[in-house]
Write an enzyme that holds these catalytic residues in place. Structure first.
Site, PDB file in Angstrom:
ATOM      1  N   TYR A  86      13.327 117.761   2.562  1.00 40.12           N
ATOM      2  CA  TYR A  86      12.481 117.014   1.630  1.00 40.12           C
ATOM      3  C   TYR A  86      11.915 115.760   2.304  1.00 40.12           C
ATOM      4  O   TYR A  86      10.928 115.202   1.845  1.00 40.12           O
ATOM      5  CB  TYR A  86      13.308 116.557   0.424  1.00 40.12           C
ATOM      6  CG  TYR A  86      13.520 117.579  -0.668  1.00 40.12           C
ATOM      7  CD1 TYR A  86      13.355 118.946  -0.457  1.00 40.12           C
ATOM      8  CD2 TYR A  86      13.901 117.156  -1.940  1.00 40.12           C
ATOM      9  CE1 TYR A  86      13.571 119.854  -1.480  1.00 40.12           C
ATOM     10  CE2 TYR A  86      14.111 118.053  -2.973  1.00 40.12           C
ATOM     11  CZ  TYR A  86      13.957 119.400  -2.745  1.00 40.12           C
ATOM     12  OH  TYR A  86      14.171 120.293  -3.772  1.00 40.12           O
ATOM     13  N   GLY A  87      12.589 115.315   3.362  1.00 40.21           N
ATOM     14  CA  GLY A  87      12.314 114.007   3.954  1.00 40.21           C
ATOM     15  C   GLY A  87      10.899 113.803   4.446  1.00 40.21           C
ATOM     16  O   GLY A  87      10.446 112.670   4.592  1.00 40.21           O
ATOM     17  N   GLU A 137      21.249 119.784  10.961  1.00 39.78           N
ATOM     18  CA  GLU A 137      20.992 121.137  10.444  1.00 39.78           C
ATOM     19  C   GLU A 137      21.149 122.195  11.535  1.00 39.78           C
ATOM     20  O   GLU A 137      21.479 123.330  11.267  1.00 39.78           O
ATOM     21  CB  GLU A 137      19.574 121.222   9.865  1.00 39.78           C
ATOM     22  CG  GLU A 137      19.379 120.414   8.606  1.00 39.78           C
ATOM     23  CD  GLU A 137      19.901 121.109   7.358  1.00 39.78           C
ATOM     24  OE1 GLU A 137      19.802 122.337   7.277  1.00 39.78           O
ATOM     25  OE2 GLU A 137      20.419 120.410   6.472  1.00 39.78           O
ATOM     26  N   ASP A 156      21.150 118.258  -4.028  1.00 36.14           N
ATOM     27  CA  ASP A 156      20.624 117.768  -2.752  1.00 36.14           C
ATOM     28  C   ASP A 156      19.569 118.764  -2.269  1.00 36.14           C
ATOM     29  O   ASP A 156      19.557 119.924  -2.683  1.00 36.14           O
ATOM     30  CB  ASP A 156      21.743 117.644  -1.704  1.00 36.14           C
ATOM     31  CG  ASP A 156      21.236 116.960  -0.437  1.00 36.14           C
ATOM     32  OD1 ASP A 156      20.778 115.809  -0.518  1.00 36.14           O
ATOM     33  OD2 ASP A 156      21.269 117.585   0.639  1.00 36.14           O
ATOM     34  N   SER A 157      18.731 118.292  -1.346  1.00 37.41           N
ATOM     35  CA  SER A 157      17.736 119.192  -0.776  1.00 37.41           C
ATOM     36  C   SER A 157      18.424 120.314   0.013  1.00 37.41           C
ATOM     37  O   SER A 157      17.851 121.376   0.206  1.00 37.41           O
ATOM     38  CB  SER A 157      16.806 118.409   0.147  1.00 37.41           C
ATOM     39  OG  SER A 157      17.565 117.776   1.157  1.00 37.41           O
ATOM     40  N   ASN A 208      18.996 111.030  -0.987  1.00 37.00           N
ATOM     41  CA  ASN A 208      18.272 109.751  -0.992  1.00 37.00           C
ATOM     42  C   ASN A 208      16.783 109.959  -1.202  1.00 37.00           C
ATOM     43  O   ASN A 208      16.130 109.201  -1.910  1.00 37.00           O
ATOM     44  CB  ASN A 208      18.485 109.021   0.333  1.00 37.00           C
ATOM     45  CG  ASN A 208      19.843 108.375   0.416  1.00 37.00           C
ATOM     46  OD1 ASN A 208      20.008 107.211   0.089  1.00 37.00           O
ATOM     47  ND2 ASN A 208      20.851 109.132   0.833  1.00 37.00           N
ATOM     48  N   THR A 209      16.235 110.990  -0.547  1.00 38.95           N
ATOM     49  CA  THR A 209      14.797 111.228  -0.642  1.00 38.95           C
ATOM     50  C   THR A 209      14.421 111.556  -2.089  1.00 38.95           C
ATOM     51  O   THR A 209      13.431 111.026  -2.612  1.00 38.95           O
ATOM     52  CB  THR A 209      14.383 112.379   0.302  1.00 38.95           C
ATOM     53  OG1 THR A 209      14.940 112.111   1.599  1.00 38.95           O
ATOM     54  CG2 THR A 209      12.890 112.487   0.424  1.00 38.95           C
ATOM     55  N   CYS A 259      20.842 108.347   4.131  1.00 34.43           N
ATOM     56  CA  CYS A 259      20.547 109.780   4.081  1.00 34.43           C
ATOM     57  C   CYS A 259      21.882 110.504   4.146  1.00 34.43           C
ATOM     58  O   CYS A 259      22.759 110.145   4.943  1.00 34.43           O
ATOM     59  CB  CYS A 259      19.663 110.195   5.253  1.00 34.43           C
ATOM     60  SG  CYS A 259      19.470 111.985   5.411  1.00 34.43           S
ATOM     61  N   THR A 260      22.023 111.521   3.302  1.00 35.16           N
ATOM     62  CA  THR A 260      23.319 112.182   3.159  1.00 35.16           C
ATOM     63  C   THR A 260      23.760 112.951   4.405  1.00 35.16           C
ATOM     64  O   THR A 260      24.935 113.297   4.527  1.00 35.16           O
ATOM     65  CB  THR A 260      23.257 113.149   1.967  1.00 35.16           C
ATOM     66  OG1 THR A 260      22.097 113.988   2.126  1.00 35.16           O
ATOM     67  CG2 THR A 260      23.149 112.391   0.668  1.00 35.16           C
ATOM     68  N   HIS A 261      22.830 113.218   5.303  1.00 29.34           N
ATOM     69  CA  HIS A 261      23.203 113.930   6.530  1.00 29.34           C
ATOM     70  C   HIS A 261      23.837 113.006   7.570  1.00 29.34           C
ATOM     71  O   HIS A 261      24.549 113.471   8.465  1.00 29.34           O
ATOM     72  CB  HIS A 261      21.969 114.553   7.188  1.00 29.34           C
ATOM     73  CG  HIS A 261      21.521 115.827   6.560  1.00 29.34           C
ATOM     74  ND1 HIS A 261      21.063 115.910   5.273  1.00 29.34           N
ATOM     75  CD2 HIS A 261      21.454 117.089   7.072  1.00 29.34           C
ATOM     76  CE1 HIS A 261      20.735 117.150   5.004  1.00 29.34           C
ATOM     77  NE2 HIS A 261      20.957 117.890   6.083  1.00 29.34           N
TER      78      HIS A 261
HETATM   79  N1  DGL Z   1      19.448 114.843   1.846  1.00 35.67           N
HETATM   80  C1  DGL Z   1      18.269 114.100   2.244  1.00 35.67           C
HETATM   81  C2  DGL Z   1      18.489 112.605   2.027  1.00 35.67           C
HETATM   82  O1  DGL Z   1      19.589 112.137   1.692  1.00 35.67           O
HETATM   83  C3  DGL Z   1      17.827 114.390   3.677  1.00 35.67           C
HETATM   84  C4  DGL Z   1      17.496 115.809   4.018  1.00 35.67           C
HETATM   85  C5  DGL Z   1      16.060 116.241   3.827  1.00 35.67           C
HETATM   86  O2  DGL Z   1      15.149 115.698   4.480  1.00 35.67           O
HETATM   87  O3  DGL Z   1      15.869 117.122   3.012  1.00 35.67           O
HETATM   88  O4  DGL Z   1      17.549 111.868   2.177  1.00 35.67           O
END
Ligand code: DGL
Length: 298
Positions: A65-66, A182, A33-34, A97-98, A216-218
């Site tokens: 990463y988004g 975050e 994950d990011s 997801n990103t 999105c995982t968050h």
């Molecule tokens: N983990 C990213 C997702 O599921 C979101 C966090 C990010 O923007 O890095 O899209």
């Protein structure tokens, strides 16, 4: 205590797939994950498949990463996948997801054949899309995601491919949700404003939406507030359990891969940022204490 390799292979149903050398080397399932978000996926995967070893990598130093371009997300994700392969992973889940939206297809089609065609990289979008068709009643599906995921139209394209004109998608970018999580503000009063805002914007696109993917995982960390502001009757779809079930099914259908995943029940955490900070934040996502190691991948 010595290990008798002949005994390990004797009567072992993996024998037709796995070499002695492979059996002697740990091959954890990589989860990338990011940052921290993928821990919500890892948590469900470990509940469903506790027998395997896992290696989690969060690229916290370069998150989020988004908001990054296709090229950058692809480059960062490929570096992480290569790193996990070098650590012995034969199967890597892009829990982000990103990264799934912007890098998975290129890695699968262009990079894997040259790196090692027997290794696999899987994402989180397709399993979610496979599930949503059985959840929506009227075919109107909302998707919450990072700006990158929504701009990529990956969910829309997959849903169109799988269900044709039977389903309509409405994407809603939620740029403030990841920073809220975050910064440990997911349960704070400030989060209410932005949760309400994006729900209102999504429903303004279509009043008939009956299912919403948390793409999105968050976002599972905002679930209480999302449930609170989402009108009754709209199904909220979290990915953790779906991805875990899909992985179990994948391993069942691919014994040649399943046999190569080591079964020690361990989990290790790696981060490209500060290991102490990762441990503190990870406990928020996992509700357990974890310790991490710092690594460099670029
Ligand atoms: N983990 C990213 C997702 O599921 C979101 C966090 C990010 O923007 O890095 O899209």
């Amino acid at each position: 205590m010595g290990v008798n390799v002949a005994d390990m292979l004797d009567g072992n149903e993996c024998r037709e797939f796995v070499t002695l050398t492979e059996l002697l080397h740990s091959s954890p399932i990589g989860v990338f994950d990011s940052g921290y978000g993928g821990l919500t996926i890892l948590r469900e995967i470990r509940k469903r498949l506790p027998q395997y070893d896992y290696l989690y990598l969060g690229d916290n130093a370069r998150a989020p990463y988004g908001v990054r371009s296709f090229d950058v997300v692809y480059r960062f994700t490929l570096e992480a996948v290569r790193y996990l392969f070098n650590q012995g992973c034969r199967l890597v889940i892009l829990a982000c997801n990103t990264a799934s939206a912007k890098a998975l297809r290129s890695i699968q089609q262009n990079d894997l054949p040259g790196i090692d065609p027997s290794r696999r990289v899987l994402g989180v979008i397709r399993p979610t899309v496979e599930k949503v068709g059985g959840i929506t009643r009227n075919g109107n599906i909302g998707i919450f995601g990072t700006p990158g995921t929504i701009q990529s139209r990956s969910y829309e394209i997959e849903i169109e491919k799988m269900y044709g004109g039977r389903c309509h998608t409405y994407g809603q970018a939620c740029p403030m949700w990841v920073p809220l999580v975050e910064n440990e503000e997911a349960t704070g009063d400030g989060a209410d404003f932005f949760v309400k805002k994006y729900i209102t914007q999504l429903l303004a696109q279509c009043r008939e939406i009956d299912s919403v993917i948390l793409g999105c995982t968050h976002y599972p960390l905002l679930i209480d507030k999302i449930r609170h502001y989402m009108p009754q009757g709209i199904e909220i779809i979290e990915q953790g359990g779906i991805v875990a079930e899909s992985l179990a099914d994948y391993l069942h259908r691919h014994p040649e891969m399943e046999c190569r995943c080591s079964r020690g029940g361990t989990v290790k955490y790696l981060t490209t940022e500060n290991a102490g900070r990762f441990g503190d934040m990870a406990s928020l996502f996992l509700q357990e204490q974890v310790s991490a190691a710092h690594i460099d991948i670029s």
